[in-house]
Write a protein that holds these residues in place. Structure first.
Motif, mmCIF file in Angstrom:
data_model
loop_
_atom_site.group_PDB
_atom_site.id
_atom_site.type_symbol
_atom_site.label_atom_id
_atom_site.label_comp_id
_atom_site.label_asym_id
_atom_site.label_seq_id
_atom_site.Cartn_x
_atom_site.Cartn_y
_atom_site.Cartn_z
ATOM 1 N N SER A 59 0.833 -1.195 0.000
ATOM 2 C CA SER A 59 0.000 0.000 0.000
ATOM 3 C C SER A 59 0.870 1.248 0.000
ATOM 4 O O SER A 59 1.967 1.272 0.572
ATOM 5 C CB SER A 59 -0.913 0.007 1.230
ATOM 6 O OG SER A 59 -1.635 1.214 1.315
ATOM 7 N N LEU A 136 -2.870 -3.752 1.966
ATOM 8 C CA LEU A 136 -3.671 -4.297 0.863
ATOM 9 C C LEU A 136 -3.958 -5.781 1.092
ATOM 10 O O LEU A 136 -3.770 -6.622 0.220
ATOM 11 C CB LEU A 136 -2.962 -4.095 -0.485
ATOM 12 C CG LEU A 136 -2.733 -2.642 -0.915
ATOM 13 C CD1 LEU A 136 -2.010 -2.591 -2.246
ATOM 14 C CD2 LEU A 136 -4.046 -1.887 -1.004
ATOM 15 N N PRO A 138 -6.776 -7.369 1.268
ATOM 16 C CA PRO A 138 -7.797 -8.029 0.431
ATOM 17 C C PRO A 138 -7.271 -8.584 -0.891
ATOM 18 O O PRO A 138 -7.996 -9.322 -1.555
ATOM 19 C CB PRO A 138 -8.825 -6.916 0.179
ATOM 20 C CG PRO A 138 -8.638 -5.949 1.285
ATOM 21 C CD PRO A 138 -7.172 -5.975 1.565
ATOM 22 N N LEU A 139 -6.040 -8.240 -1.285
ATOM 23 C CA LEU A 139 -5.506 -8.700 -2.564
ATOM 24 C C LEU A 139 -4.613 -9.919 -2.352
ATOM 25 O O LEU A 139 -3.678 -9.889 -1.557
ATOM 26 C CB LEU A 139 -4.703 -7.585 -3.240
ATOM 27 C CG LEU A 139 -5.496 -6.336 -3.649
ATOM 28 C CD1 LEU A 139 -4.579 -5.345 -4.342
ATOM 29 C CD2 LEU A 139 -6.666 -6.696 -4.545
ATOM 30 N N ASP A 154 -8.957 -10.410 -5.764
ATOM 31 C CA ASP A 154 -9.610 -9.949 -4.550
ATOM 32 C C ASP A 154 -10.168 -11.131 -3.759
ATOM 33 O O ASP A 154 -10.636 -12.121 -4.337
ATOM 34 C CB ASP A 154 -10.737 -8.970 -4.912
ATOM 35 C CG ASP A 154 -11.323 -8.315 -3.683
ATOM 36 O OD1 ASP A 154 -10.711 -7.380 -3.152
ATOM 37 O OD2 ASP A 154 -12.401 -8.757 -3.243
ATOM 38 N N ARG A 155 -10.117 -11.038 -2.450
ATOM 39 C CA ARG A 155 -10.575 -12.140 -1.613
ATOM 40 C C ARG A 155 -12.066 -12.429 -1.821
ATOM 41 O O ARG A 155 -12.480 -13.593 -1.847
ATOM 42 C CB ARG A 155 -10.327 -11.820 -0.139
ATOM 43 C CG ARG A 155 -8.874 -11.823 0.263
ATOM 44 C CD ARG A 155 -8.768 -11.684 1.765
ATOM 45 N NE ARG A 155 -7.381 -11.555 2.191
ATOM 46 C CZ ARG A 155 -7.006 -11.501 3.458
ATOM 47 N NH1 ARG A 155 -7.911 -11.557 4.406
ATOM 48 N NH2 ARG A 155 -5.744 -11.379 3.783
ATOM 49 N N ASP A 156 -12.856 -11.372 -1.944
ATOM 50 C CA ASP A 156 -14.291 -11.583 -2.140
ATOM 51 C C ASP A 156 -14.568 -12.296 -3.461
ATOM 52 O O ASP A 156 -15.455 -13.147 -3.542
ATOM 53 C CB ASP A 156 -15.022 -10.237 -2.110
ATOM 54 C CG ASP A 156 -14.955 -9.587 -0.728
ATOM 55 O OD1 ASP A 156 -14.758 -10.317 0.261
ATOM 56 O OD2 ASP A 156 -15.106 -8.358 -0.648
ATOM 57 N N ALA A 157 -13.804 -11.933 -4.501
ATOM 58 C CA ALA A 157 -13.976 -12.609 -5.786
ATOM 59 C C ALA A 157 -13.574 -14.083 -5.692
ATOM 60 O O ALA A 157 -14.249 -14.961 -6.241
ATOM 61 C CB ALA A 157 -13.160 -11.901 -6.868
#
Length: 231
Positions: A59, A136, A138-139, A154-157
């Motif tokens: 980041s 960062l 989530p990546l 991305d973690r959500d993806a």
């Protein structure tokens, strides 16, 4: 009259239609187009085996850096102005006289001194933590197949992809997936079939799905299967 099949002839053959197109094999057409464009590039030969080590994305930390810079700049400017005013035979500011008196008279074990020291130490440790950690979170870095190319997921993806894989398993009624750096936690509800069989099928499907994500450090699946609550 020139022969359309003669490669030495300068005329250009018209495109064929209908049955003539069906007779021409697609492989010959592709080879002709590649030969016309020139020699195949290195990228046509397939992806590289390894493009280097996949590191985490760092980041910029722009907001903490900007806040720290503004605070230090304001304090340094105010102190420099007060010193210049004293050099010009003006009295020092009240805040600097008060601070000097407090530092000279207060004991080290005073509550306010300890509280200020603890606050300063906490802020310093926070800034050091921001400077040393990548951020960062989530990546999730992906494998590097080509040098100079970096990608992340991305973690959500990733959780959404694994959830789609999990609901395809027979017997799964609902499922929740949470992907972390080292573990993919899956909680499923099975309304029929044996729980052990559903868990094994889920583990197999999730391992295959995680491998297809192309992550540099694939998370380890952790599967929990239970029956739906009654009532």
């Amino acid at each position: 009259m020139s022969d359309p099949h003669d490669p030495q002839d300068g005329t250009r053959r018209l495109p064929t239609t209908g049955a003539e197109q069906q007779e021409a094999p697609s492989g010959d057409v592709l080879e002709a187009e590649r030969d016309a464009d020139g020699p195949a590039s290195e990228s046509d030969a397939g992806p590289e085996r390894s493009g280097g080590r996949a590191r985490r994305f760092r980041s910029g930390r722009r907001i903490p850096s900007a806040l720290a810079a503004l605070v230090l700049l304001g304090a340094a400017g105010l102190l420099l102005y007060d010193i210049a005013a004293v050099r010009a035979d003006h009295p020092a500011m009240q805040w600097r006289r008060t601070l000097a008196d407090e530092l000279a008279t207060r004991r080290i074990d005073d509550v306010w001194v300890l509280a200020g020291s603890a606050a300063a130490a906490a802020i310093g440790l926070w800034l050091l933590l921001l400077a040393l950690t990548a951020g960062l979170r989530p990546l999730l870095p992906m494998r590097r197949e080509h040098a100079g190319v970096r990608a992340a997921l991305d973690r959500d993806a990733a959780a959404l992809v694994l959830r789609d894989r999990a609901v395809e398993v027979a017997g799964v009624q609902s499922v929740r997936v949470k992907v972390r750096r080292r573990k993919a936690a899956v909680s499923a509800v099975s309304h029929f079939r044996e729980i052990d069989e559903v868990r094994d099928d889920l583990d197999t499907a999730l391992r295959s799905g995680i491998e297809e994500l192309g992550l540099a450090k694939p998370p380890r699946p952790s599967v929990r299967v239970r029956r739906p609550k009654k009532g």
